[in-house]
Design an enzyme around this catalytic site. Structure first.
Site, PDB file in Angstrom:
ATOM      1  N   GLU A  84    -144.211 -97.357  -7.778  1.00 33.53           N
ATOM      2  CA  GLU A  84    -143.482 -96.480  -8.694  1.00 33.53           C
ATOM      3  C   GLU A  84    -144.419 -95.679  -9.603  1.00 33.53           C
ATOM      4  O   GLU A  84    -144.317 -95.749 -10.837  1.00 33.53           O
ATOM      5  CB  GLU A  84    -142.475 -97.291  -9.519  1.00 33.53           C
ATOM      6  CG  GLU A  84    -141.404 -97.940  -8.648  1.00 33.53           C
ATOM      7  CD  GLU A  84    -140.268 -98.586  -9.447  1.00 33.53           C
ATOM      8  OE1 GLU A  84    -140.338 -98.575 -10.696  1.00 33.53           O
ATOM      9  OE2 GLU A  84    -139.317 -99.087  -8.826  1.00 33.53           O
ATOM     10  N   GLU A  99    -137.820-101.628  -2.124  1.00 33.83           N
ATOM     11  CA  GLU A  99    -137.008-102.228  -3.186  1.00 33.83           C
ATOM     12  C   GLU A  99    -135.586-101.719  -3.032  1.00 33.83           C
ATOM     13  O   GLU A  99    -135.331-100.515  -3.111  1.00 33.83           O
ATOM     14  CB  GLU A  99    -137.537-101.875  -4.589  1.00 33.83           C
ATOM     15  CG  GLU A  99    -138.828-102.571  -4.944  1.00 33.83           C
ATOM     16  CD  GLU A  99    -139.218-102.402  -6.406  1.00 33.83           C
ATOM     17  OE1 GLU A  99    -138.296-102.252  -7.246  1.00 33.83           O
ATOM     18  OE2 GLU A  99    -140.419-102.425  -6.697  1.00 33.83           O
TER      19      GLU A  99
END
Length: 514
Positions: free
Chosen positions: A180, A311
């Site tokens: 991220e 995820e």
């Protein structure tokens, strides 16, 4: 309320027309240093009264082996970009401590590190997927970690590994370059991350016989521009120094909420309208994969670059009475159907989706396993049972489900319209597995599957459902939601008819003849 068809919708399944392989790696998992996932979930220490192997829980290992866990992502998550791997090697009593700033400012003693994780993967028979630190780390640090893990011979990192008790290098088939970077991994733009990732790829090399798949940190949900930048400027920018390309895959993160990240909703005690709003959001994964794949197709029409949804899962407000930073939540029948729906979507995109990782493995978010801190007992959640029911989809050949009739649709005011029925099919080694989800909270739906191209006989039928939409398993009632034999079906002249119970998941195992 969903509208039912006047007659059962029919689909054709050609048992002799193979599609792409459904990689077993889409059934992967994720374990982060977050809450009680690692400590108390996977690792209890060698002195624990809970049966363990070098500190790793025997019961959890056995349960995960039963669902053939194919890979495990570690150490994060946001934690990955503040993790410095040298802190987690060597004698445990000499490892430095740190503060886990992302997840509750708790003390991290680094007693679970590289050697413990790699031993866990060996015990599970799972492929390690390691995420390296781009946010607060260096190219040298990550390169030396790869050397420590995978290099042979008389080089500094191989000598250090041997000094710490591991003679032979490990195989690390998957390595993620950061996590991220658009958020907790550095708050970078796509252009800044691309420049960083180009540097890292130069020094993250495969050693020995194993080829390491390098995975670039990809988009947040519907950020298609991020994917476009990665594909254009990084993944498909072939240079004479690449082997053969800097990255072999890019990632995608997307979670299911009741409304939004700011309004996640409750794990239990929700209304029927909230049920449908959640599944409208869960169905977004179909749109996300379609649109990200379309962007990738522009640069990679042969689909040689993989998409890794590393995820995904349901994310609710924390369970009352628990540390809110530990992201602990009850896992209900609704979570199980969120999982079954996602797996159907991943199957439909098997040409591009090569791996996916459910968040997270134990005690955090949509965990398949919960452990009780008081008694030390382990509970298998409804999501675990979906994983168990789907094992035969692993590495199977997808069979397309071609609907002849319209499926029943929910078109309520609180959610976008979506089909309430989803079906997958696959075959391998003379057998087939059909899995069917009914998202209707109120009504059973009958479907008819015209099985063509081979004789089929039913081997086993299972159903997962419960009386309450928020039914869940606890240490005191561990079997409230579990699969049982399903009997509401018929097979006549090659047509399989299933009466799917409301809020139910059904799997049909078939034996195939000529």
């Amino acid at each position: 309320m969903p509208t039912a068809s006047p007659t059962p919708p029919r689909a054709v399944v050609d048992l002799d027309v193979p599609g792409p392989t459904i990689s077993r790696h889409i059934y992967g998992h994720f374990a982060e240093h977050l809450g009680r996932c690692i400590y108390g979930g996977l690792y209890v220490g060698e002195d624990s009264s809970i049966p363990n192997i070098h500190g790793l829980r025997r019961d959890v290992i056995a349960a995960l082996r039963s669902i053939a866990i194919p890979n495990l992502r570690w150490p994060g998550g946001c934690f990955a970009d503040e993790y410095h791997w040298r802190d987690g090697i060597g004698p445990r009593d000499q490892r430095p401590t740190m503060v886990n700033t992302n997840w509750g400012e708790v003390l991290e003693d680094n007693s679970f590190g590289t050697h413990e994780f790699m031993e866990l993967c060996e015990l599970l028979g799972a492929a390690p997927y390691i995420t390296g630190n781009v946010g607060s780390g260096t190219v040298q640090e990550m390169s030396e970690w790869v050397d420590y893990l995978t290099r042979e011979g008389d080089c500094p990192m191989a000598r250090l590994r041997r000094a710490n008790g591991r003679k032979d290098p490990w195989q690390v088939p998957f390595f993620g370059i950061g996590n991220e970077p658009w958020g907790c991994g550095g708050n970078m733009s796509a252009q800044v991350y691309t420049a960083q990732a180009r540097r890292y790829a130069t020094f993250i090399r495969s050693h020995g016989e194993g080829r390491m798949v390098r995975i670039a940190a990809g988009a947040n949900a519907d950020d298609y521009e991020w994917t476009d930048t990665l594909m254009r400027d990084l993944v498909c920018d072939i240079s004479p120094y690449s082997e053969p390309a800097p990255y072999q895959a890019i990632s995608l993160h997307s979670y299911t909420f009741a409304d939004s990240f700011e309004a996640k909703g409750q794990a239990r005690g929700f209304s029927t309208d909230a049920w449908y709003a959640v599944f409208a959001n869960a169905w977004r994964m179909e749109e996300l994969l379609t649109r990200h794949s379309t962007v990738m197709d522009r640069y990679d029409p042969l689909r040689t670059v993989g998409l890794v949804v590393d995820e995904w899962g349901a994310w609710w407000e924390p369970k009352p009475g628990t540390n809110p930073h530990f992201l602990q939540q009850d896992n209900t029948l609704r979570d199980a159907l969120i999982a079954s729906l996602h797996f159907d979507v991943f199957h439909r995109h098997a040409e591009r989706v090569v791996m996916a990782n459910l968040a997270q493995l134990v005690n955090v978010l949509q965990a398949p396993i919960l452990t009780d801190p008081g008694t030390g007992t382990m509970v298998l959640t409804p999501t675990y049972h979906v994983l168990a029911m789907n094992v035969c989809h692993h590495d199977a050949t997808r069979l397309d489900v071609n609907w002849v009739d319209d499926l029943p649709v929910h078109a309520g005011v609180c959610a976008r319209p979506f089909p309430v029925v989803s079906v997958s099919a696959s075959r391998k080694e003379g057998s087939a597995l059909i899995s069917a989800t009914n998202l209707d909270a109120e009504t059973a739906h009958t479907i008819r599957l015209d099985l063509r191209g081979a004789a089929a006989a039913v081997d086993r039928m299972l159903v997962l459902t419960a009386d309450a939409l928020d039914a869940h398993n606890t240490p005191g009632a561990p079997d409230t939601v579990k699969p049982v034999v399903f009997s509401d079906w018929s097979l006549c002249n090659g047509v399989l008819e299933l009466v799917l119970p409301r809020a139910g998941y059904v799997t049909a195992s078939l034996e195939l003849g000529s």
